[in-house]
Motif scaffolding. Structure first.
Motif, PDB file in Angstrom:
ATOM      1  N   LYS A  24       0.827  -1.225   0.000  1.00  0.00           N
ATOM      2  CA  LYS A  24       0.000   0.000   0.000  1.00  0.00           C
ATOM      3  C   LYS A  24       0.848   1.257   0.000  1.00  0.00           C
ATOM      4  O   LYS A  24       0.391   2.320  -0.415  1.00  0.00           O
ATOM      5  CB  LYS A  24      -0.944   0.000   1.207  1.00  0.00           C
ATOM      6  N   ALA A  25       2.055   1.163   0.507  1.00  0.00           N
ATOM      7  CA  ALA A  25       2.934   2.339   0.548  1.00  0.00           C
ATOM      8  C   ALA A  25       4.094   2.180  -0.436  1.00  0.00           C
ATOM      9  O   ALA A  25       5.131   2.838  -0.295  1.00  0.00           O
ATOM     10  CB  ALA A  25       3.457   2.541   1.962  1.00  0.00           C
ATOM     11  N   LYS A  60       5.582  -3.404  -9.062  1.00  0.00           N
ATOM     12  CA  LYS A  60       5.445  -1.949  -9.216  1.00  0.00           C
ATOM     13  C   LYS A  60       6.532  -1.160  -8.487  1.00  0.00           C
ATOM     14  O   LYS A  60       6.898  -0.066  -8.932  1.00  0.00           O
ATOM     15  CB  LYS A  60       4.061  -1.496  -8.710  1.00  0.00           C
ATOM     16  N   ALA A  64       9.809   2.776  -2.695  1.00  0.00           N
ATOM     17  CA  ALA A  64       9.658   4.185  -3.111  1.00  0.00           C
ATOM     18  C   ALA A  64      10.343   5.151  -2.151  1.00  0.00           C
ATOM     19  O   ALA A  64      10.020   6.337  -2.121  1.00  0.00           O
ATOM     20  CB  ALA A  64       8.185   4.539  -3.284  1.00  0.00           C
ATOM     21  N   ALA A  66      12.499   6.192   1.731  1.00  0.00           N
ATOM     22  CA  ALA A  66      12.198   6.245   3.158  1.00  0.00           C
ATOM     23  C   ALA A  66      10.747   6.712   3.277  1.00  0.00           C
ATOM     24  O   ALA A  66      10.203   7.335   2.362  1.00  0.00           O
ATOM     25  CB  ALA A  66      13.148   7.210   3.850  1.00  0.00           C
ATOM     26  N   ASP A  67      10.118   6.386   4.402  1.00  0.00           N
ATOM     27  CA  ASP A  67       8.694   6.695   4.575  1.00  0.00           C
ATOM     28  C   ASP A  67       8.515   8.180   4.892  1.00  0.00           C
ATOM     29  O   ASP A  67       8.848   8.642   5.985  1.00  0.00           O
ATOM     30  CB  ASP A  67       8.119   5.824   5.702  1.00  0.00           C
ATOM     31  N   ILE A  68       8.003   8.916   3.903  1.00  0.00           N
ATOM     32  CA  ILE A  68       7.892  10.373   4.048  1.00  0.00           C
ATOM     33  C   ILE A  68       6.887  10.735   5.149  1.00  0.00           C
ATOM     34  O   ILE A  68       7.080  11.705   5.885  1.00  0.00           O
ATOM     35  CB  ILE A  68       7.487  11.019   2.696  1.00  0.00           C
ATOM     36  N   LYS A  69       5.837   9.905   5.273  1.00  0.00           N
ATOM     37  CA  LYS A  69       4.834  10.200   6.314  1.00  0.00           C
ATOM     38  C   LYS A  69       5.442  10.056   7.703  1.00  0.00           C
ATOM     39  O   LYS A  69       5.082  10.780   8.624  1.00  0.00           O
ATOM     40  CB  LYS A  69       3.616   9.282   6.150  1.00  0.00           C
ATOM     41  N   LEU A  85      18.277   6.428  10.809  1.00  0.00           N
ATOM     42  CA  LEU A  85      18.803   5.701   9.642  1.00  0.00           C
ATOM     43  C   LEU A  85      20.240   5.219   9.783  1.00  0.00           C
ATOM     44  O   LEU A  85      20.804   4.668   8.841  1.00  0.00           O
ATOM     45  CB  LEU A  85      18.682   6.525   8.341  1.00  0.00           C
ATOM     46  N   TRP A  88      21.172   1.590   8.937  1.00  0.00           N
ATOM     47  CA  TRP A  88      21.328   1.138   7.547  1.00  0.00           C
ATOM     48  C   TRP A  88      22.710   0.551   7.304  1.00  0.00           C
ATOM     49  O   TRP A  88      22.891  -0.308   6.448  1.00  0.00           O
ATOM     50  CB  TRP A  88      21.092   2.305   6.577  1.00  0.00           C
ATOM     51  N   GLY A 109      15.638   6.284  -0.630  1.00  0.00           N
ATOM     52  CA  GLY A 109      16.227   5.196   0.150  1.00  0.00           C
ATOM     53  C   GLY A 109      16.105   3.845  -0.544  1.00  0.00           C
ATOM     54  O   GLY A 109      16.908   2.943  -0.300  1.00  0.00           O
ATOM     55  N   GLU A 112      18.978   3.728  -2.771  1.00  0.00           N
ATOM     56  CA  GLU A 112      20.174   3.565  -1.937  1.00  0.00           C
ATOM     57  C   GLU A 112      20.308   2.134  -1.428  1.00  0.00           C
ATOM     58  O   GLU A 112      21.406   1.595  -1.344  1.00  0.00           O
ATOM     59  CB  GLU A 112      20.125   4.557  -0.771  1.00  0.00           C
ATOM     60  N   GLY A 140      20.368  10.289   2.145  1.00  0.00           N
ATOM     61  CA  GLY A 140      20.858  10.079   3.511  1.00  0.00           C
ATOM     62  C   GLY A 140      21.321   8.662   3.768  1.00  0.00           C
ATOM     63  O   GLY A 140      21.821   8.360   4.843  1.00  0.00           O
ATOM     64  N   GLY A 141      21.130   7.796   2.772  1.00  0.00           N
ATOM     65  CA  GLY A 141      21.483   6.389   2.964  1.00  0.00           C
ATOM     66  C   GLY A 141      22.627   5.954   2.059  1.00  0.00           C
ATOM     67  O   GLY A 141      22.684   4.797   1.651  1.00  0.00           O
TER      68      GLY A 141
HETATM   69  C1  HXC Z   1       5.479   7.176   2.258  1.00  0.00           C
HETATM   70  C2  HXC Z   1       4.715   6.661   0.165  1.00  0.00           C
HETATM   71  C3  HXC Z   1       5.996   6.859  -0.376  1.00  0.00           C
HETATM   72  C4  HXC Z   1       7.049   7.222   0.511  1.00  0.00           C
HETATM   73  C5  HXC Z   1       4.655   6.303  -1.982  1.00  0.00           C
HETATM   74  N1  HXC Z   1       3.917   6.312  -0.860  1.00  0.00           N
HETATM   75  N2  HXC Z   1       5.933   6.618  -1.714  1.00  0.00           N
HETATM   76  N3  HXC Z   1       4.467   6.824   1.476  1.00  0.00           N
HETATM   77  N4  HXC Z   1       6.722   7.377   1.818  1.00  0.00           N
HETATM   78  N5  HXC Z   1       8.306   7.407   0.100  1.00  0.00           N
HETATM   79  C6  HXC Z   1       2.486   6.031  -0.741  1.00  0.00           C
HETATM   80  C7  HXC Z   1       1.647   7.174  -1.278  1.00  0.00           C
HETATM   81  O1  HXC Z   1       1.541   8.196  -0.307  1.00  0.00           O
HETATM   82  C8  HXC Z   1       0.340   6.488  -1.536  1.00  0.00           C
HETATM   83  O2  HXC Z   1      -0.351   6.310  -0.302  1.00  0.00           O
HETATM   84  C9  HXC Z   1       0.774   5.091  -2.006  1.00  0.00           C
HETATM   85  O3  HXC Z   1       2.126   4.937  -1.540  1.00  0.00           O
HETATM   86  C10 HXC Z   1       0.791   4.985  -3.520  1.00  0.00           C
HETATM   87  O4  HXC Z   1       1.559   6.032  -4.059  1.00  0.00           O
HETATM   88  P1  HXC Z   1       1.040   7.022  -5.208  1.00  0.00           P
HETATM   89  O5  HXC Z   1       1.847   8.255  -5.125  1.00  0.00           O
HETATM   90  O6  HXC Z   1      -0.440   7.162  -5.142  1.00  0.00           O
HETATM   91  O7  HXC Z   1       1.421   6.168  -6.505  1.00  0.00           O
HETATM   92  P2  HXC Z   1       1.810   6.708  -7.954  1.00  0.00           P
HETATM   93  O8  HXC Z   1       0.908   7.831  -8.356  1.00  0.00           O
HETATM   94  O9  HXC Z   1       1.894   5.506  -8.808  1.00  0.00           O
HETATM   95  O10 HXC Z   1       3.268   7.359  -7.780  1.00  0.00           O
HETATM   96  C11 HXC Z   1       4.367   6.559  -7.454  1.00  0.00           C
HETATM   97  C12 HXC Z   1       5.588   7.426  -7.046  1.00  0.00           C
HETATM   98  C13 HXC Z   1       5.167   8.392  -5.909  1.00  0.00           C
HETATM   99  C14 HXC Z   1       6.109   8.199  -8.246  1.00  0.00           C
HETATM  100  C15 HXC Z   1       6.663   6.440  -6.571  1.00  0.00           C
HETATM  101  O11 HXC Z   1       4.518   7.641  -4.885  1.00  0.00           O
HETATM  102  C16 HXC Z   1       6.319   9.118  -5.294  1.00  0.00           C
HETATM  103  O12 HXC Z   1       6.847  10.076  -5.834  1.00  0.00           O
HETATM  104  N6  HXC Z   1       6.702   8.726  -4.066  1.00  0.00           N
HETATM  105  C17 HXC Z   1       7.696   9.387  -3.276  1.00  0.00           C
HETATM  106  C18 HXC Z   1       9.071   9.091  -3.819  1.00  0.00           C
HETATM  107  C19 HXC Z   1      10.119   9.809  -3.010  1.00  0.00           C
HETATM  108  O13 HXC Z   1      10.165  11.051  -2.923  1.00  0.00           O
HETATM  109  N7  HXC Z   1      11.043   9.044  -2.387  1.00  0.00           N
HETATM  110  C20 HXC Z   1      12.139   9.572  -1.631  1.00  0.00           C
HETATM  111  C21 HXC Z   1      11.754   9.676  -0.192  1.00  0.00           C
HETATM  112  S1  HXC Z   1      12.997  10.487   0.727  1.00  0.00           S
HETATM  113  P3  HXC Z   1      -1.902   6.732  -0.150  1.00  0.00           P
HETATM  114  O14 HXC Z   1      -2.146   6.523   1.316  1.00  0.00           O
HETATM  115  O15 HXC Z   1      -2.032   8.115  -0.623  1.00  0.00           O
HETATM  116  O16 HXC Z   1      -2.608   5.726  -1.037  1.00  0.00           O
HETATM  117  C22 HXC Z   1      14.147   9.306   1.023  1.00  0.00           C
HETATM  118  C23 HXC Z   1      15.258   9.747   1.872  1.00  0.00           C
HETATM  119  C24 HXC Z   1      16.227   8.652   2.075  1.00  0.00           C
HETATM  120  O17 HXC Z   1      14.039   8.192   0.647  1.00  0.00           O
HETATM  121  C25 HXC Z   1      17.123   9.014   3.166  1.00  0.00           C
HETATM  122  C26 HXC Z   1      18.060   7.956   3.591  1.00  0.00           C
HETATM  123  C27 HXC Z   1      17.586   6.602   3.647  1.00  0.00           C
END
Ligand code: HXC
Length: 260
Positions: A24-25, A60, A64, A66-69, A85, A88, A109, A112, A140-141
């Protein structure tokens, strides 16, 4: 063992498969998932039946990011004092080879994590990216360090400063992935498991020492790395597997490695 955010299985003898499982995430890597992943890898590393490890996600999304929420309301004090982190690093202490089978999104992440693997196989639909800059933070990872080593400075700069995604073909052309597998659901996992099985059939001691030696190329100077390699090479002469492997060659038979 049962986990909430990952699945573990043994798809063929000698091979452990770890599947990130927060569909789901899109397999966003929250603290709970990461704790389970590192625990599972530690247990697998200690299991003498296993010779190589495959990490994958879903069709799919590999992951995607680290968990942004989970991250969005954290303060500097939270992340600094709780060493956010920092665990890691533990993945880099695993001795057995880790193959990342990447399908779909491997972002932030997730990218990474894939870069931390020893071998990266990409499905044709793999999409890599370090989009941290788009959400006001940075890699960050290990992204800045491992991506730069994998694809070179100019590309690492362009990719991390724009947050733009790149595909499987580019990843393979640039040397970040070893290859792109054929089209098809699950193909990348099957290929990774087959590769892991091939590695697991070798002497585990030799495989682990070989991994350590190649990793020295990324951690040490050339002269230190060469010394590390030579010491590990000499060390293999203390193993039964070296005697067995060389005797089997001379006797024109298959070696029977005992990892001792
Ligand atoms: C939390 C996430 C998430 C994430 C997706 N979801 N990526 N939740 N953290 N990184 C959740 C969405 O909120 C959504 O939940 C569900 O997954 C489906 O995602 P959608 O966006 O609706 O899907 P889609 O339109 O197909 O787009 C896919 C996507 C997009 C392009 C991958 O989700 C996206 O851009 N995600 C974020 C990618 C990102 O910025 N990653 C880097 C994070 S920072 P709901 O509840 O709305 O259905 C990072 C820092 C690392 O990683 C630091 C060191 C480790």
């Amino acid at each position: 063992k049962n986990y909430e955010n990952i699945l573990t299985s043994r798809p063929e003898p000698g091979v452990a498969l770890v599947t990130l499982n927060r569909p789901k995430a899109l397999n966003a890597l929250n603290t709970a998932l990461f704790a389970e992943l590192t625990e599972a890898l530690r247990l697998i590393d200690a299991d003498r039946e296993i010779g190589a490890i495959v990490i994958t996600g879903s069709e799919k999304a590999f992951a995607a990011g680290a968990d942004i929420k989970e991250m969005k309301d954290k303060s500097f004090a939270d992340v600094y004092q709780n060493r956010f982190l920092e665990n890691w690093q533990e993945i880099t202490t695993i001795r057995k080879p880790i193959i990342a089978a990447v399908s779909g999104f491997a972002l932030g992440g997730g990218c990474e994590l894939a870069l931390m693997a020893d071998i990266l196989l990409a499905a044709p639909n793999a999409q890599f990216g370090q989009p941290e800059v788009k959400i006001g933070t940075i890699t960050g990872g290990g992204g800045s360090q491992r991506l730069a080593r994998a694809v070179g400075k100019s590309r690492a700069m362009e990719l991390t400063l724009t947050g733009r995604m790149w595909g499987a073909r580019e990843a393979a052309e640039w040397g970040m992935a070893s290859r792109v597998v054929d089209e098809g659901v699950g193909v990348v996992v099957r290929e990774a498991v087959a590769l892991a099985g091939e590695i697991a059939g070798k002497s585990q001691i030799a495989v682990q020492a070989q991994k350590e030696a190649v990793n020295a190329a990324y951690e040490q100077s050339l002269s230190e790395g060469l010394k590390t390699e030579r010491r590990l090479f000499h060390m293999t002469f203390a193993t039964a597997d070296q005697r067995e492997g060389m005797a089997a060659f001379v006797e024109k038979r298959k070696p029977n490695f005992t990892s001792s």
